[in-house]
Write a protein that holds these residues in place. Structure first.
Motif, PDB file in Angstrom:
ATOM      1  N   MET A   1       0.830  -1.190   0.000  1.00  0.00           N
ATOM      2  CA  MET A   1       0.000   0.000   0.000  1.00  0.00           C
ATOM      3  C   MET A   1       0.872   1.250   0.000  1.00  0.00           C
ATOM      4  O   MET A   1       2.026   1.214   0.417  1.00  0.00           O
ATOM      5  N   THR A   2       0.285   2.355  -0.467  1.00  0.00           N
ATOM      6  CA  THR A   2       0.993   3.634  -0.512  1.00  0.00           C
ATOM      7  C   THR A   2       0.521   4.512   0.624  1.00  0.00           C
ATOM      8  O   THR A   2      -0.668   4.827   0.727  1.00  0.00           O
ATOM      9  N   ALA A   3       1.457   4.910   1.492  1.00  0.00           N
ATOM     10  CA  ALA A   3       1.096   5.769   2.622  1.00  0.00           C
ATOM     11  C   ALA A   3       1.002   7.222   2.197  1.00  0.00           C
ATOM     12  O   ALA A   3       0.102   7.949   2.627  1.00  0.00           O
ATOM     13  N   VAL A   4       1.947   7.660   1.366  1.00  0.00           N
ATOM     14  CA  VAL A   4       1.993   9.047   0.899  1.00  0.00           C
ATOM     15  C   VAL A   4       2.078   9.038  -0.621  1.00  0.00           C
ATOM     16  O   VAL A   4       2.928   8.358  -1.198  1.00  0.00           O
ATOM     17  N   ASP A   5       1.191   9.798  -1.257  1.00  0.00           N
ATOM     18  CA  ASP A   5       1.198   9.895  -2.711  1.00  0.00           C
ATOM     19  C   ASP A   5       1.051  11.361  -3.091  1.00  0.00           C
ATOM     20  O   ASP A   5      -0.016  11.949  -2.928  1.00  0.00           O
ATOM     21  N   VAL A   6       2.134  11.962  -3.546  1.00  0.00           N
ATOM     22  CA  VAL A   6       2.161  13.370  -3.936  1.00  0.00           C
ATOM     23  C   VAL A   6       2.144  13.437  -5.462  1.00  0.00           C
ATOM     24  O   VAL A   6       2.988  12.836  -6.122  1.00  0.00           O
ATOM     25  N   GLN A   7       1.183  14.174  -5.996  1.00  0.00           N
ATOM     26  CA  GLN A   7       0.973  14.205  -7.439  1.00  0.00           C
ATOM     27  C   GLN A   7       1.037  15.631  -7.971  1.00  0.00           C
ATOM     28  O   GLN A   7       0.197  16.466  -7.624  1.00  0.00           O
ATOM     29  N   ARG A  59      -1.994  17.280  -5.862  1.00  0.00           N
ATOM     30  CA  ARG A  59      -2.737  16.584  -4.815  1.00  0.00           C
ATOM     31  C   ARG A  59      -1.786  15.900  -3.836  1.00  0.00           C
ATOM     32  O   ARG A  59      -0.679  15.505  -4.195  1.00  0.00           O
ATOM     33  N   VAL A  60      -2.264  15.756  -2.600  1.00  0.00           N
ATOM     34  CA  VAL A  60      -1.573  14.988  -1.566  1.00  0.00           C
ATOM     35  C   VAL A  60      -2.557  13.965  -1.038  1.00  0.00           C
ATOM     36  O   VAL A  60      -3.626  14.318  -0.522  1.00  0.00           O
ATOM     37  N   LEU A  61      -2.206  12.691  -1.168  1.00  0.00           N
ATOM     38  CA  LEU A  61      -3.058  11.609  -0.694  1.00  0.00           C
ATOM     39  C   LEU A  61      -2.356  10.869   0.435  1.00  0.00           C
ATOM     40  O   LEU A  61      -1.168  10.546   0.340  1.00  0.00           O
ATOM     41  N   LEU A  62      -3.091  10.586   1.509  1.00  0.00           N
ATOM     42  CA  LEU A  62      -2.597   9.786   2.626  1.00  0.00           C
ATOM     43  C   LEU A  62      -3.457   8.538   2.717  1.00  0.00           C
ATOM     44  O   LEU A  62      -4.658   8.633   2.988  1.00  0.00           O
ATOM     45  N   ASP A  63      -2.838   7.393   2.456  1.00  0.00           N
ATOM     46  CA  ASP A  63      -3.590   6.134   2.409  1.00  0.00           C
ATOM     47  C   ASP A  63      -4.812   6.260   1.508  1.00  0.00           C
ATOM     48  O   ASP A  63      -5.891   5.743   1.810  1.00  0.00           O
ATOM     49  N   GLY A  64      -4.643   6.997   0.416  1.00  0.00           N
ATOM     50  CA  GLY A  64      -5.717   7.158  -0.551  1.00  0.00           C
ATOM     51  C   GLY A  64      -6.676   8.290  -0.260  1.00  0.00           C
ATOM     52  O   GLY A  64      -7.520   8.627  -1.096  1.00  0.00           O
ATOM     53  N   ARG A  65      -6.568   8.906   0.903  1.00  0.00           N
ATOM     54  CA  ARG A  65      -7.454  10.015   1.267  1.00  0.00           C
ATOM     55  C   ARG A  65      -6.841  11.334   0.826  1.00  0.00           C
ATOM     56  O   ARG A  65      -5.683  11.615   1.119  1.00  0.00           O
ATOM     57  N   ASP A  66      -7.619  12.149   0.149  1.00  0.00           N
ATOM     58  CA  ASP A  66      -7.144  13.445  -0.336  1.00  0.00           C
ATOM     59  C   ASP A  66      -7.122  14.446   0.812  1.00  0.00           C
ATOM     60  O   ASP A  66      -8.168  14.797   1.368  1.00  0.00           O
ATOM     61  N   VAL A  67      -5.922  14.904   1.182  1.00  0.00           N
ATOM     62  CA  VAL A  67      -5.781  15.896   2.257  1.00  0.00           C
ATOM     63  C   VAL A  67      -5.203  17.198   1.722  1.00  0.00           C
ATOM     64  O   VAL A  67      -4.746  18.047   2.498  1.00  0.00           O
ATOM     65  N   THR A  68      -5.244  17.387   0.425  1.00  0.00           N
ATOM     66  CA  THR A  68      -4.660  18.576  -0.200  1.00  0.00           C
ATOM     67  C   THR A  68      -5.284  19.837   0.376  1.00  0.00           C
ATOM     68  O   THR A  68      -6.502  20.020   0.358  1.00  0.00           O
ATOM     69  N   GLY A  69      -4.425  20.719   0.895  1.00  0.00           N
ATOM     70  CA  GLY A  69      -4.891  22.015   1.351  1.00  0.00           C
ATOM     71  C   GLY A  69      -5.605  22.022   2.684  1.00  0.00           C
ATOM     72  O   GLY A  69      -6.108  23.079   3.105  1.00  0.00           O
ATOM     73  N   LEU A  70      -5.666  20.886   3.396  1.00  0.00           N
ATOM     74  CA  LEU A  70      -6.307  20.882   4.706  1.00  0.00           C
ATOM     75  C   LEU A  70      -5.473  21.669   5.725  1.00  0.00           C
ATOM     76  O   LEU A  70      -4.250  21.811   5.580  1.00  0.00           O
ATOM     77  N   ARG A  71      -6.139  22.165   6.768  1.00  0.00           N
ATOM     78  CA  ARG A  71      -5.434  22.850   7.844  1.00  0.00           C
ATOM     79  C   ARG A  71      -4.460  21.888   8.521  1.00  0.00           C
ATOM     80  O   ARG A  71      -4.685  20.676   8.544  1.00  0.00           O
ATOM     81  N   PRO A  72      -3.381  22.420   9.119  1.00  0.00           N
ATOM     82  CA  PRO A  72      -2.405  21.543   9.768  1.00  0.00           C
ATOM     83  C   PRO A  72      -2.999  20.633  10.838  1.00  0.00           C
ATOM     84  O   PRO A  72      -2.593  19.477  10.963  1.00  0.00           O
TER      85      PRO A  72
END
Length: 238
Positions: A1-7, A59-72
């Motif tokens: 599985m991919t933990a971090v996927d930066v596109q 985009r930034v995906l964490l375990d497939g979840r899109d977290v792009t631009g979310l607050r810290p």
């Protein structure tokens, strides 16, 4: 599985572009060392992944979840921990107060996580010895350990570390390497930004190199260590 996927990630400051279409992935439980000369965008990438810098595209995906631009805080609750460059510990607080605040600030996730204050003290016994001391009075190495412990108490699946060896004695860097190897054994995914090649080589299974806001080279660590010409061309080191 991919933990971090930066596109195709693009980000910067004001009107300047620092990250220029970064593509990067890290498998679950993997460890990637991110190298590069000063000013190429390594720290900006870490801050963008953490939500401290807003991306302009990609985009930034964490375990497939899109977290792009979310607050810290939302990125942290999604499972990302940050050990920032310069440590940025809260100097007036004691070690115990710092850890209690970190654990309390992440509520149920931290309470149900792999890392508790007791388990962090087991990993870092020096902090237990210093539990009543103000963080600002700790040595540089102890402060770095405290910064790592603070991040662990958010129960991260992914840990971002921005030059944790900065300003530390070689013996302390060796201790950090051992700690990071232990965390890998616990299944934590690591992105390690480093200038200290020995630390990156000791911890990471793969090495990536940034130039001008892009990943320009990536390979297994043994291959990178053996390719001195490429290391010299990209990093200016022998």
């Amino acid at each position: 599985m991919t933990a971090v996927d930066v596109q195709a990630l693009t980000a910067g400051y004001d009107r300047s572009t620092v990250l220029d279409g970064v593509d990067l992935s890290i498998g679950t439980g993997g460890a990637l060392g991110l190298l590069g000369r000063n000013g190429v965008g390594k720290s900006t990438l870490v801050m963008t992944l953490m939500g401290l810098v807003a991306p302009t595209s990609g985009r930034v995906l964490l375990d497939g979840r899109d977290v792009t631009g979310l607050r810290p805080d939302l990125v942290a609750r999604a499972g990302v921990g940050l050990v920032p460059q310069g440590r940025r510990i809260w100097a007036p607080l004691t070690v115990a107060e710092t850890l209690a605040l970190a654990a309390r600030g992440h509520g149920r996730r931290a309470a149900a996580g792999r890392f508790t204050i007791d388990s962090v003290y087991e990993l870092l016994p020096r902090l237990r010895e210093r539990h009543g001391q103000q963080a600002g009075q700790l040595s540089g190495g102890e402060q770095q350990m405290l910064a790592i412990a603070r991040a662990l108490l958010t129960d991260p699946a992914v840990l971002l570390l921005d030059e944790p060896s900065d300003g530390l004695a070689p013996a302390v860097v060796d201790q950090i390497a051992e700690l990071l190897q232990t965390l890998r054994g616990e299944g934590v995914t690591l992105l390690l930004v480093e200038q200290d090649l020995h630390l990156a080589f000791a911890v990471c299974e793969e090495i990536a190199v940034m130039e001008k806001g892009r990943i320009v080279h990536r390979c297994p660590t043994p291959e990178f260590r053996a390719d001195r010409a490429t290391a010299h061309r990209l990093l200016g080191v022998a």
